[in-house]
Design a protein around this motif. Structure first.
Motif, mmCIF file in Angstrom:
data_model
loop_
_atom_site.group_PDB
_atom_site.id
_atom_site.type_symbol
_atom_site.label_atom_id
_atom_site.label_comp_id
_atom_site.label_asym_id
_atom_site.label_seq_id
_atom_site.Cartn_x
_atom_site.Cartn_y
_atom_site.Cartn_z
ATOM 1 N N SER A 444 0.846 -1.194 0.000
ATOM 2 C CA SER A 444 0.000 0.000 0.000
ATOM 3 C C SER A 444 0.884 1.248 0.000
ATOM 4 N N GLN A 445 0.295 2.384 -0.357
ATOM 5 C CA GLN A 445 1.030 3.638 -0.487
ATOM 6 C C GLN A 445 1.841 3.970 0.771
ATOM 7 N N GLU A 446 1.267 3.685 1.971
ATOM 8 C CA GLU A 446 2.008 4.108 3.179
ATOM 9 C C GLU A 446 3.147 3.161 3.545
ATOM 10 N N LYS A 447 3.192 1.988 2.897
ATOM 11 C CA LYS A 447 4.305 1.070 3.196
ATOM 12 C C LYS A 447 5.369 1.095 2.104
ATOM 13 N N LEU A 448 5.008 1.671 0.944
ATOM 14 C CA LEU A 448 5.891 1.598 -0.227
ATOM 15 C C LEU A 448 7.247 2.260 0.011
ATOM 16 N N LEU A 449 7.222 3.517 0.486
ATOM 17 C CA LEU A 449 8.485 4.257 0.615
ATOM 18 C C LEU A 449 9.459 3.632 1.609
#
Length: 588
Positions: A444-449
């Protein structure tokens, strides 16, 4: 355990098997040139002493000596280790430092699995399992003299599991133990390699960028993991963790272990103020705890946490605070920012902290800090957007192209940046980056970085350590040594290395062997990637269109020749033709 627990306390706490195993690791790590027999003999000697001290032989003065000294004395009393005599003539702490300086971690890591001789291994195992595990501990420890003890012991436990499952007699379940060993070996070897890499990475940061950078990195990571903890508690942990790494990176095995243990004790006895996510970790046996806590998920943010930290930008007294306690003020900012943003990578948080420091330096000189600081918010938004879009566009390419073609894109880019690397190195590093794509791009977007940049940081760290051993080029040198947190953006911006002299077209530069007709997809892909690398080293300025034409021409020739009855002869005539046509195309 308190500083310098006695040998009896240690023995009681660890129990005999663990104590003996740790002793073998310790001796093999300190005396890499010693034989297996010597390591076991020294370990038995120390274990026997520990047993008698624990049983209450309190009149023996040896029992009162610090554990470190007992180990070092045992090493220095061992016969047939002439290369240690110079160190052993010194007094502690010089003796210890001298022995540490002899540790050499540059040996290649060979797998302790012997699948060629599996029958014999299983026969030995059925007669007496202990010596095999001891031999595993010895082999891994002398090859990896800086590796954490718990990592090695966990590997040994997995090794025992493997022996148990592969050597179940030559009955039906596993008729071929050798094949079973080969299949199971990665489960044992991979965690050891990965942990070793992570540790080298941390020590590399400490060595190259110093303690302040390592502390900042740990501050960001710990604040993200424990967002409910107050600043004082987080600061204490940061200092303890950095000091632990200092001991571990020196190779001081026992100091490293006891520092780690104290931190675990502190974390597990303060769960109420630290995190609700580590209870299960703290119930595990001591040696498995730290791995569990490191991989535990971040705790939930406290309920009343404001989304913004306006005080750091709008407060009137900000310049005074910055002038009086610069590092503490910056650390507070990093802590407050990191605990609010679990979706950012630690490296990005450090870049934001650096940006904030530059902003204050500039604004506090200008006399109107408030309006100046607001401009900083724009800069910040821009940086966040840039980082997120780099990762997003990489993932878009990955999702569109899949593993092989994504890796080829990376090969194109990295061969231009670092043409001095060998084909094997370029393929290895870009393969690791491709694996990151498969692991992180589905999150998900919040785990990607955090996933992508933290993993990428490990690969770039490896490239930078390779540069330290054998310099690559001025561009890489600049990126690897100027700033830790900007290492990725810096390497990302590198273009073609102008200092590289392109390869000249000799008859042997491009060869077309018969195994291009293999139907083993992996082998063929590697062959093609090696040719791609050579092509870029020969024509670094190659455009996408030129590359596409050459690739298409090669594919056509390969298809034609592989249909022939003797592909080799076909390649011999068609190959030089292809080179001529491509040469013309590339010089256009």
């Amino acid at each position: 355990s308190e500083e310098g627990a006695s040998i009896a306390q240690r023995f009681a706490q660890l129990q005999e098997d663990n104590f003996r195993a740790i002793a073998i690791v310790m001796f093999a790590q300190y005396v890499q040139g010693g034989s297996f027999g010597q390591a076991v003999r020294m370990a038995e000697e120390v274990t026997a002493l520990a047993r008698s001290c624990a049983a209450g032989a309190s009149d023996n003065p040896e029992c009162l000596k610090p554990l470190d000294r007992i180990f070092l004395d045992t090493i220095c009393q061992e016969e047939d280790l002439p290369w240690l005599s110079e160190c052993c003539a010194k007094e502690d702490p010089e003796r210890h430092s001298c022995l540490l300086s002899l540790k050499n971690s540059s040996r290649a890591f060979t797998s302790p699995f012997d699948s060629t001789n599996a029958e014999a291994v299983c026969k030995n195992y059925s007669q007496s399992p202990q010596p095999l595990t001891a031999h595993f501990l010895y082999e891994v420890s002398r090859q990896r003299p800086f590796l954490y003890v718990p990592t090695i012991l966990a590997g040994a436990a997995r090794y025992e599991e493997t022996l148990k499952s592969c050597c179940r007699g030559t009955g039906a379940p596993t008729p071929d133990p050798g094949e079973c060993f080969q299949r199971q070996a990665p489960k044992v070897v991979k965690p050891i390699k990965e942990d070793g890499l992570r540790q080298e990475h941390t020590c590399g940061i400490l060595e190259k960028f110093g303690e302040r950078t390592l502390q900042a990195l740990k501050l960001a990571q710990i604040s993200q993991k424990f967002p409910r903890a107050d600043f004082g508690t987080v600061s204490k942990l940061v200092l303890d963790v950095a000091a632990m790494h200092r001991a571990c990176c020196r190779g001081a095995t026992l100091d490293c272990m006891s520092a780690r243990e104290k931190i675990l004790h502190f974390v597990c006895s303060h769960q109420a103020i630290l995190s609700s996510k580590i209870q299960q970790c703290c119930e595990k046996p001591l040696l498995q705890r730290s791995e569990c806590i490191i991989s535990a998920e971040n705790d939930d943010k406290p309920a009343g946490l404001s989304p913004h930290i306006r005080d750091f930008i709008e407060d009137k007294g900000i310049c005074q605070q910055f002038a009086q306690e610069k590092d503490k003020h910056l650390a507070r900012f990093l802590y407050e920012y990191a605990r609010r943003h679990p979706e950012f990578s630690a490296q990005m948080l450090l870049r934001i902290g650096k940006g904030y420091e530059e902003l204050l330096k500039e604004c506090c000189r200008s006399g109107a800090p408030e309006s100046c600081c607001r401009r900083g918010e724009e800069e910040l938004k821009k940086h966040i957007y840039e980082t997120e879009s780099v990762m997003k566009s990489s993932c878009d390419i990955y999702k569109e192209k899949g593993d092989y073609y994504f890796q080829n894109e990376l090969l194109l880019s990295f061969t231009k940046k670092m043409p001095q690397l060998t084909s094997a190195e370029l393929i290895k590093f870009t393969k690791q980056m491709t694996t990151i794509g498969s692991k992180c791009c589905q999150l998900s977007q919040e785990k990607l970085l955090p996933c992508a940049e933290e993993s990428l940081d490990l690969v770039l760290g490896e490239i930078c350590r390779r540069h330290l051993r054998d310099p690559i080029n001025p561009g890489v040198c600049h990126c690897c040594s100027s700033s830790y947190s900007f290492r990725r953006p810096c390497l990302g911006k590198l273009e073609i290395d102008e200092s590289f002299v392109p390869l000249s077209l000799t008859p042997g530069l491009f060869t077309f062997p018969e195994d291009l007709c293999t139907n083993q997809e992996e082998k063929l892909q590697q062959r093609k990637q090696e040719m791609l690398i050579t092509l870029i080293k020969y024509k670094p300025q190659i455009s996408q269109a030129q590359l596409a034409s050459v690739t298409a021409a090669f594919a056509t020739m390969r298809e034609q020749c592989c249909r022939q009855s003797s592909p080799g002869a076909c390649f011999q005539t068609q190959g030089p033709e292809l080179i001529k046509r491509s040469e013309k195309l590339l010089s256009a």
